[in-house]
Design an enzyme around this catalytic site. Sequence first.
Site, short mmCIF file in Angstrom:
data_model
loop_
_atom_site.label_atom_id
_atom_site.label_comp_id
_atom_site.label_asym_id
_atom_site.label_seq_id
_atom_site.Cartn_x
_atom_site.Cartn_y
_atom_site.Cartn_z
CB THR A 1 0.54 -3.49 6.37
OG1 THR A 1 -0.76 -3.54 5.78
CG2 THR A 1 1.14 -2.11 6.24
CB SER B 1 2.72 -7.87 1.54
OG SER B 1 1.60 -7.92 2.37
CB THR C 1 -0.93 -0.03 1.23
OG1 THR C 1 -1.83 -1.11 1.05
CG2 THR C 1 -1.72 1.25 1.40
C1 SIN Z 1 -0.38 -5.42 1.11
O1 SIN Z 1 -0.10 -6.02 2.14
O2 SIN Z 1 0.35 -5.41 0.11
C2 SIN Z 1 -1.67 -4.67 0.98
C3 SIN Z 1 -2.07 -4.04 2.26
C4 SIN Z 1 -1.09 -3.04 2.79
O3 SIN Z 1 0.02 -2.85 2.36
O4 SIN Z 1 -1.51 -2.38 3.78
#
Ligand code: SIN
Length: 336
Positions: free
Chosen positions: A99, A66, A19
């Site tokens: 995240t 992720s 994100t």
């Molecule tokens: C991810 O984990 O790539 C999507 C969600 C985020 O980064 O908060």
Amino acid sequence: MKQDNLHRPTVYLLATGGTIAGRANSPLQTAGYRPGELSVGELLESVPGLNTLAKIEGEQVCNVASPFITIDIWLRLARRINELLARPEVAGIVVTHGTDSLEETAYFLNLVVKSSKPVIVVGAMRPATSLSPDGPLNLVNAVHVATSPEARNQGVLVVMNDEIYGARDVTKTHVSQLHTFRSPDLGALGSISSGTVTFYRQVLRKHTIDTEFSVDQLPALPRVDIIYAYLGADGALVDAAVQAGARGLVLAGMGQGGGTKEQNEALRRAQAQGVIVVRSSRTGSGRILPPTDEYLDKGSTVTADNLNPQKARILLALALTRTTDPKRIQRMFTIY
Ligand code: SIN
């Protein structure tokens, strides 16, 4: 991609997506956006003045949400970090990451990076295009921590929302809020306020240069699956995991790590075939005590201490690169 400043420490930014590099259709959109779209160059350009804090060099490792980070990417990332930190001019590393699985990458790196220099994993809860994105300040804070002498010898650190967490302890606790990262048992190690990095605690569990794990010649990680415990669960998923080649299983157990009778029987069958079983808890915090007869065989079942199931899986996979002796593996769960 380079941002120059000759008199500042060098920090490498290794971008993996998420994100923090996400793009939405409108500034008001904070859900349903596309993670992993901004390049490392765009990420650096979005934070004016970052190069006044350090000489920043950026590299794109991958650009994905992720959940799509693979073991292959982990191995590549860890080797690259080891290579960069061996250079005297490199003060620290910042890894930008989604995240959702950030805690897993951070703990993996915590066990395989071979340097006491700071490695900071950072993300964001709002996309870069949002009306008030959290990524830019998180990135600034991450660079502050990466250049802080106090961040040395603390293992891999996670910096989010003005707080500093140890990779072993931190977990994502909320789907969308900015203060989602927490260490339920132990709290934050420190904080960052207007560029001032303050540590209140030190990491005591062994990490980085003090582990026995190495990614140098590692082609892959042994397969370890997580089995979730819930009322009515039978042993079918345990049997299927063994059939699929699992060399280790982590039970995300109820309370102190308990499964149903049928799951326990299937786990015993797995152990009889040489599969290492680790009991963790689905409760989200607390330390698992040594097993009792009622739950599973004494001696052959390993307990996860207070590692959550997804982190217990990482330690078990790395442990299996060294040994299949449950006693040695249990020891690893008490020191790492
Ligand atoms: C991810 O984990 O790539 C999507 C969600 C985020 O980064 O908060």
